[in-house]
Design an enzyme around this catalytic site. Structure first.
Site, short mmCIF file in Angstrom:
data_model
loop_
_atom_site.label_atom_id
_atom_site.label_comp_id
_atom_site.label_asym_id
_atom_site.label_seq_id
_atom_site.Cartn_x
_atom_site.Cartn_y
_atom_site.Cartn_z
N GLU A 146 0.83 -1.22 0.00
CA GLU A 146 0.00 0.00 0.00
C GLU A 146 0.86 1.26 0.00
OE1 GLU A 146 -2.99 0.29 -0.65
OE2 GLU A 146 -3.63 -1.78 -0.52
N CYS A 164 -17.26 1.32 -20.28
CA CYS A 164 -18.57 1.11 -19.65
C CYS A 164 -19.26 -0.16 -20.15
CB CYS A 164 -19.46 2.32 -19.89
SG CYS A 164 -18.81 3.81 -19.14
N CYS A 211 -18.32 -3.04 -18.03
CA CYS A 211 -18.34 -2.79 -16.59
C CYS A 211 -19.34 -3.70 -15.86
CB CYS A 211 -18.71 -1.33 -16.35
SG CYS A 211 -18.82 -0.93 -14.62
N CYS A 248 -25.00 2.32 -12.45
CA CYS A 248 -24.24 3.56 -12.66
C CYS A 248 -25.15 4.68 -13.14
CB CYS A 248 -23.12 3.30 -13.65
SG CYS A 248 -22.13 4.77 -13.96
FE1 SF4 Z 1 -18.79 3.28 -16.86
FE2 SF4 Z 1 -20.13 3.69 -14.62
FE3 SF4 Z 1 -18.88 1.39 -14.96
FE4 SF4 Z 1 -17.47 3.59 -14.57
S1 SF4 Z 1 -18.87 2.65 -13.12
S2 SF4 Z 1 -17.08 2.04 -16.14
S3 SF4 Z 1 -18.73 5.11 -15.62
S4 SF4 Z 1 -20.58 2.16 -16.18
#
Ligand code: SF4
Ligand code: ZN
Length: 514
Positions: free
Chosen positions: A99, A262, A265, A271
């Site tokens: 860390e 995204c 993701c 999100c």
């Molecule tokens: Fe995209 Fe939201 Fe996932 Fe970040 S958290 S990669 S902004 S979908």
């Protein structure tokens, strides 16, 4: 959109007039002077738009993130140690070292440093016995040198004052160990001991701000506090260490600053920044088709009224998409500094070049590191004057007169420290014989190139030597420069001026009278 914003701004304005600042005098604190300005209104609680208030959604987010982490996480040496080391103190030590090294430094750079460190000092006890010189040598190139120093000081404290036992909670780690802040303490406690505490670092800030459309200044203490609350509420109770690492991993590999992935993701359905982008796209395509534009239901909470929305003066910018978040107040300008530095070279045994390095003071920037003799310069100092000042400085190190005109100007090296934009004006001076170092000016020593790189020297000094080497290569090419070849002696008078190297005799001669 703009009409909505106007309406929202108007609504915010109305709300402000109804805030605590407008309370009638009879409701003021007892005894408060009516002439004194009322204290600034405390920001209200953020709207649910910025929170994880639905337990089912929180559960789903944890599940999705952990499932992704289990299959996609990078194989990193500190993760292996944290997962396989049965001894809690050793485990915590292994996480702690990683860390501290990872603060402000890329994972790819840290891996090699980490492996060498853990091989050399596999336990707290081993580290406590190391010298600061050894620590600095291994740390050289990682930057922020005080981190290594404080890590070792803290290890000594654990050994001498805590009987070699690492504190077992985030609160105690932060309180008892020098150099361990809130983030590091929470990371060690969650990963090593399974304490259900969240973490907030740069990656987590980015992910949380996007997940919950937080556009207020993410470096402000008020927003940071909210993010800590959020991270603590969100952390998975049964796998806190993995959850925290998963959130950071997501920020490091998927939800990256400039072009987040995204589509890949694992938490995209949670999100709100992405949701807003999707709504805008849908709205735009409806418009193109000539259909009535549906009103997006993901507008800001109300200009000026929400502590977590973007400031009214900097509203959402559709061209930025999810990278509207996070936002930071403009960075303070780095301080600009100049220094003159000299690569003093002599021939060592078997003709190999040796360089004079000197040690910096034990506190302040680059504390205790070695460097070529260097001198801070005023910004507007003329070249002639800086040369004279450097000559005087060198004289103090070696106890012999140095002629300013004999210093060869090599060029400039720029190095950016975290808060300083540093320019080194590089000179060189080549000596043909030995020079006895003044013990009063210690610590200083002559080193070969190999020893130089193995010493605790900063990256900036490595750049300086590299520039010097390049210049010498150029000089040794007959078609490219006037500098003499290595080993060739200048004639006794030691002619002076830029581009000319100097014999020891000339180097040691007394300065000419002004
Ligand atoms: Fe995209 Fe939201 Fe996932 Fe970040 S958290 S990669 S902004 S979908
Ligand atoms: Zn808001």
């Amino acid at each position: 959109m703009s009409q909505l914003r106007v309406a929202a701004a108007a609504a915010g304005g109305l709300r402000r007039t109804g805030s605590r600042a407008a309370l009638p005098a009879r409701r003021r604190r007892k005894g408060a002077s009516p002439r004194k300005a009322a204290p600034a209104p405390a920001p209200g609680p953020p709207s649910s738009r910025h929170l994880f208030s639905d337990p089912a959604e929180t559960e789903a987010l944890r599940r999705n993130l952990l499932a992704w982490y289990d299959t996609c996480k990078r194989d990193l040496p500190w993760r292996t140690r944290a997962a396989t080391e049965p001894d809690a103190d050793r485990r915590a030590y292994a996480v702690w070292v990683s860390e501290i090294m990872l603060q402000q430094t890329q994972v790819a750079t840290v891996i090699d440093y980490y492996n060498r460190w853990m091989q050399k000092w596999p336990t707290l006890q081993a580290l406590a016995q190391a010298s600061l010189e050894e620590v600095n040598e291994l740390w050289a190139g990682l930057g922020y040198y005080s981190r290594g120093k404080r890590l070792q000081e803290a290890a000594r404290k654990v050994v001498s004052e805590l009987a070699g036992r690492m504190p077992r909670t985030a609160e105690d780690l932060q309180q008892l160990l020098p150099g361990v802040g809130r983030y590091t303490a929470a990371a060690i406690a969650s990963i090593s001991y399974g304490q259900a505490t969240g973490v907030v670092d740069g990656n987590v800030i980015r992910v949380l701000c996007r997940l919950r459309c937080i556009g207020a200044d993410s470096s402000s203490p008020a927003v940071i506090d909210r993010l800590w609350d959020m991270a603590n509420a969100l952390v998975d109770r049964s796998r806190p260490g993995d959850f925290n690492q998963a959130l950071m991993e997501l920020g490091a590999t998927v939800c990256v600053p400039k072009a987040p992935l995204c589509g890949e993701c694992p938490v995209k359905q949670h999100c709100r920044a992405r949701l807003r982008v999707e709504k805008e796209l849908a709205s735009a395509s409806q418009k193109l088709l000539g259909k009535a534009t549906p009103v997006p239901d993901v507008e800001d909470c109300g200009a000026g009224g929400c502590p977590l929305c973007p400031p009214a003066a900097e509203p959402w910018d559709s061209s930025l998409g999810v990278t509207n978040f996070p936002r930071k107040a403009a960075k303070k300008q780095a301080r600009v500094a100049r220094a003159a530095t000299c690569v003093l070279e002599r021939r060592g045994c078997r003709g190999a070049p040796q360089y004079l390095i000197v040690q910096r003071p034990s506190s302040g920037l680059l504390a205790g590191l070695w460097e070529f003799p260097s001198l801070p310069l005023a910004q507007d100092l003329q070249e002639e004057k800086q040369r004279e000042a450097l000559a005087e400085h060198l004289q103090a190190w070696i106890g012999q007169p140095v002629v300013a005109g004999d210093l060869q100007l090599i060029g400039e090296v720029i190095h950016i420290f975290s808060h300083i934009h540093q320019t080194y004006v590089v000179y060189s001076l080549s000596l043909d014989g030995d020079v006895t170092l003044d013990p009063a000016s210690s610590p200083s020593r002559w080193v070969t190139e190999e020893e130089f790189h193995a010493s605790a020297v900063s990256t900036a000094m490595k750049k300086v030597l590299k520039v010097c080497g390049k210049q010498q290569e150029k000089g040794s090419n007959p078609g490219q420069g006037s500098k003499r070849k290595r080993g060739a002696k200048a004639q006794g008078t030691g002619s002076t001026g830029p581009g000319t190297q100097l014999s020891l005799r000339a180097f040691l001669r007394p300065p000419t009278a002004p």
